[in-house]
Design a protein around this motif. Structure first.
Motif, PDB file in Angstrom:
ATOM      1  N   PHE A  25      81.249  83.070  57.036  1.00  0.00           N
ATOM      2  CA  PHE A  25      82.294  82.851  58.039  1.00  0.00           C
ATOM      3  C   PHE A  25      82.649  81.370  58.124  1.00  0.00           C
ATOM      4  CE2 PHE A  25      83.461  82.095  62.562  1.00  0.00           C
ATOM      5  CZ  PHE A  25      84.619  82.839  62.592  1.00  0.00           C
ATOM      6  N   GLY A  26      81.635  80.502  58.125  1.00  0.00           N
ATOM      7  CA  GLY A  26      81.887  79.068  58.167  1.00  0.00           C
ATOM      8  C   GLY A  26      82.667  78.587  56.955  1.00  0.00           C
ATOM      9  N   LEU A  27      82.349  79.142  55.780  1.00  0.00           N
ATOM     10  CA  LEU A  27      83.099  78.789  54.578  1.00  0.00           C
ATOM     11  C   LEU A  27      84.553  79.235  54.703  1.00  0.00           C
ATOM     12  CD1 LEU A  27      80.526  79.748  51.779  1.00  0.00           C
ATOM     13  CD2 LEU A  27      81.145  77.443  52.547  1.00  0.00           C
ATOM     14  N   GLY A  28      84.760  80.388  55.344  1.00  0.00           N
ATOM     15  CA  GLY A  28      86.117  80.866  55.558  1.00  0.00           C
ATOM     16  C   GLY A  28      86.908  79.956  56.479  1.00  0.00           C
ATOM     17  N   VAL A  29      86.254  79.508  57.554  1.00  0.00           N
ATOM     18  CA  VAL A  29      86.913  78.588  58.486  1.00  0.00           C
ATOM     19  C   VAL A  29      87.264  77.283  57.779  1.00  0.00           C
ATOM     20  CG1 VAL A  29      86.565  77.196  60.561  1.00  0.00           C
ATOM     21  CG2 VAL A  29      85.805  79.590  60.524  1.00  0.00           C
ATOM     22  N   GLU A  30      86.341  76.775  56.978  1.00  0.00           N
ATOM     23  CA  GLU A  30      86.590  75.537  56.241  1.00  0.00           C
ATOM     24  C   GLU A  30      87.745  75.710  55.255  1.00  0.00           C
ATOM     25  OE1 GLU A  30      84.193  72.332  53.397  1.00  0.00           O
ATOM     26  OE2 GLU A  30      83.173  74.100  54.186  1.00  0.00           O
ATOM     27  N   ALA A  31      87.773  76.846  54.555  1.00  0.00           N
ATOM     28  CA  ALA A  31      88.863  77.109  53.613  1.00  0.00           C
ATOM     29  C   ALA A  31      90.201  77.192  54.338  1.00  0.00           C
ATOM     30  CB  ALA A  31      88.584  78.408  52.845  1.00  0.00           C
ATOM     31  N   THR A  32      90.196  77.795  55.533  1.00  0.00           N
ATOM     32  CA  THR A  32      91.420  77.888  56.328  1.00  0.00           C
ATOM     33  C   THR A  32      91.932  76.501  56.680  1.00  0.00           C
ATOM     34  OG1 THR A  32      90.744  80.018  57.261  1.00  0.00           O
ATOM     35  CG2 THR A  32      92.412  78.782  58.463  1.00  0.00           C
ATOM     36  N   ARG A  33      91.023  75.626  57.101  1.00  0.00           N
ATOM     37  CA  ARG A  33      91.426  74.270  57.452  1.00  0.00           C
ATOM     38  C   ARG A  33      92.001  73.524  56.253  1.00  0.00           C
ATOM     39  NH1 ARG A  33      85.867  72.913  60.797  1.00  0.00           N
ATOM     40  NH2 ARG A  33      86.419  74.007  62.741  1.00  0.00           N
ATOM     41  N   ASN A  34      91.486  73.846  55.063  1.00  0.00           N
ATOM     42  CA  ASN A  34      91.952  73.185  53.845  1.00  0.00           C
ATOM     43  C   ASN A  34      93.195  73.848  53.257  1.00  0.00           C
ATOM     44  OD1 ASN A  34      89.824  71.350  53.970  1.00  0.00           O
ATOM     45  ND2 ASN A  34      88.476  72.637  52.723  1.00  0.00           N
ATOM     46  N   GLY A  35      93.671  74.908  53.898  1.00  0.00           N
ATOM     47  CA  GLY A  35      94.868  75.589  53.423  1.00  0.00           C
ATOM     48  C   GLY A  35      94.644  76.478  52.221  1.00  0.00           C
ATOM     49  N   ASP A  36      93.394  76.795  51.902  1.00  0.00           N
ATOM     50  CA  ASP A  36      93.076  77.648  50.762  1.00  0.00           C
ATOM     51  C   ASP A  36      92.946  79.085  51.255  1.00  0.00           C
ATOM     52  OD1 ASP A  36      92.151  78.892  48.500  1.00  0.00           O
ATOM     53  OD2 ASP A  36      90.654  77.359  48.006  1.00  0.00           O
ATOM     54  N   ASN A  37      94.078  79.773  51.351  1.00  0.00           N
ATOM     55  CA  ASN A  37      94.087  81.104  51.945  1.00  0.00           C
ATOM     56  C   ASN A  37      93.327  82.127  51.115  1.00  0.00           C
ATOM     57  OD1 ASN A  37      95.707  80.482  54.279  1.00  0.00           O
ATOM     58  ND2 ASN A  37      97.464  80.330  52.910  1.00  0.00           N
TER      59      ASN A  37
END
Length: 362
Positions: free
Chosen positions: A282-294
């Motif tokens: 989940f944390g990796l998903g949040v980080e990816a979201t912040r980086n714009g990597d959908n």
């Protein structure tokens, strides 16, 4: 700074590495024994007595106390990302981190005749890098019990309050967290002896508190006592096998000592724990979201859901990604799943509004 030079702490409150503590166990003029730390000063007792007109109505007493603590015309306490304070210090400065505030509020509530307890959030909420230290920040909040239920008094701003891995703890364990934080702060200031003294006190209060053993190991490593550091990290894993920071620190220590077999053993242990842990994904998903990597965000949120399908937050975040990339059908499906898993009425209203906007194509 290379990975091998990072050391990992375990704390119970958001911590800034600022403000050196004075020499000795506590600041001058503050309580010198654990039994006195939660004791209120006459000034604080007078504040509580003036704020609570009647103690015959527990619900009214709690509301009055909360208003007195947070109202600008009362104590006006604010969240302060500062060093951990005693209740007396927190009252005097009108600010504190979550541990400092909870200690003050529990003590004030008890003086007002309420049944107040400490609650510990065992999961890691955030990671902070401070020079050569990395701190994993956990959380604590107060809880007041009534005949017909319990009321939480939380002091962590801007965070989702539906925590996992929450448990009620004793005063002794809360004070162990207090000394653990003071020890970590002392160590960050370079005061290793003072840090070790705080960790010793924390262990005497509750020797099952994993982060204390981890932080003690960090202190020993800083002092060059690698044997004691290793023993502390291993003890942390003995009292709490899920204490990943201990395994991470062991990996770093064994790498420094060129003990290759042990490095590989604990690296595998850390990786297994991470892969099994839905909140890691989940944390990796949040980080990816912040980086714009959908695409990565979708992958990680799906990974979290596969490991913990009943966590509504996972479905909500996945729905948000789907909505951003124009896959409204999948976004709707994820929100419907989240609604089925959510019992909080305010959260349900928010999700229903989002669902209506998606269906309307807004």
């Amino acid at each position: 700074m290379t990975r091998s030079r990072l050391l990992f702490f375990g704390l119970i409150a958001t911590l800034a590495w600022l403000g050196a503590q004075p020499e000795g166990a506590l600041a001058a003029g503050l309580p010198s024994t654990n039994s006195e730390i939660l004791r209120l000063s006459p000034e604080i007792e007078q504040f509580v007595d003036a704020s609570v007109r009647s103690k015959d109505d527990p619900g009214g007493t709690l509301r009055a106390l909360i208003n007195a603590v947070f109202d600008p015309d009362g104590l006006g306490i604010t969240y302060g990302n500062s060093h951990t304070k005693s209740p007396i210090e927190t009252f005097a400065t009108r600010s504190g981190n979550c541990l400092s505030f909870t200690m003050l509020f529990v003590s004030m509530a008890r003086h007002a005749g309420l049944e107040a307890r400490f609650n510990e959030v065992a999961q890691i909420l955030t990671w902070d890098r401070r020079g050569k230290f990395v701190a994993n920040n956990r959380h604590m909040f107060a809880e007041v019990e009534f005949e017909n239920g319990r009321v939480r008094v939380d002091f962590l701003p801007g965070e989702n309050k539906r925590y996992r891995l929450v448990r009620r703890i004793s005063d002794e364990r809360a004070l162990a967290h207090y000394h653990n934080n003071l020890g970590a702060e002392s160590l960050a200031d370079g005061a290793i002896d003072r840090a070790l003294a705080h960790f010793e006190t924390a262990r005497a209060l509750d020797d099952t508190l994993g982060p204390v053993w981890v932080n003690q190991g960090v202190a020993y490593r800083q002092a060059g006592d690698f044997k004691s550091a290793e023993a502390s990290y291993l003890k942390a894993l003995e009292v709490d096998p899920s204490e990943t920071t201990a395994a991470v620190n062991l990996t770093l220590l064994y790498r420094k000592l060129e003990r290759t077999d042990e490095v590989e053993t604990y690296e595998r242990r850390v990786e297994r724990h991470r892969q099994r842990n839905p909140f890691h994904h989940f944390g990796l998903g949040v980080e990816a979201t912040r980086n714009g990597d959908n695409a990565a965000a979708v992958k990680h949120f799906k990974g979290a859901i596969s490991r913990a399908p009943d966590e509504s937050d996972f479905h909500v975040e996945l729905a948000g990604v789907y909505a951003r990339i124009g896959q409204s059908g999948k976004a709707e499906q994820s929100l419907v799943k989240a609604l089925k898993l959510t019992s909080d009425e305010a959260e349900r209203r928010t999700l229903l509004e989002r669902l209506e906007r998606i269906r309307a194509g807004v």
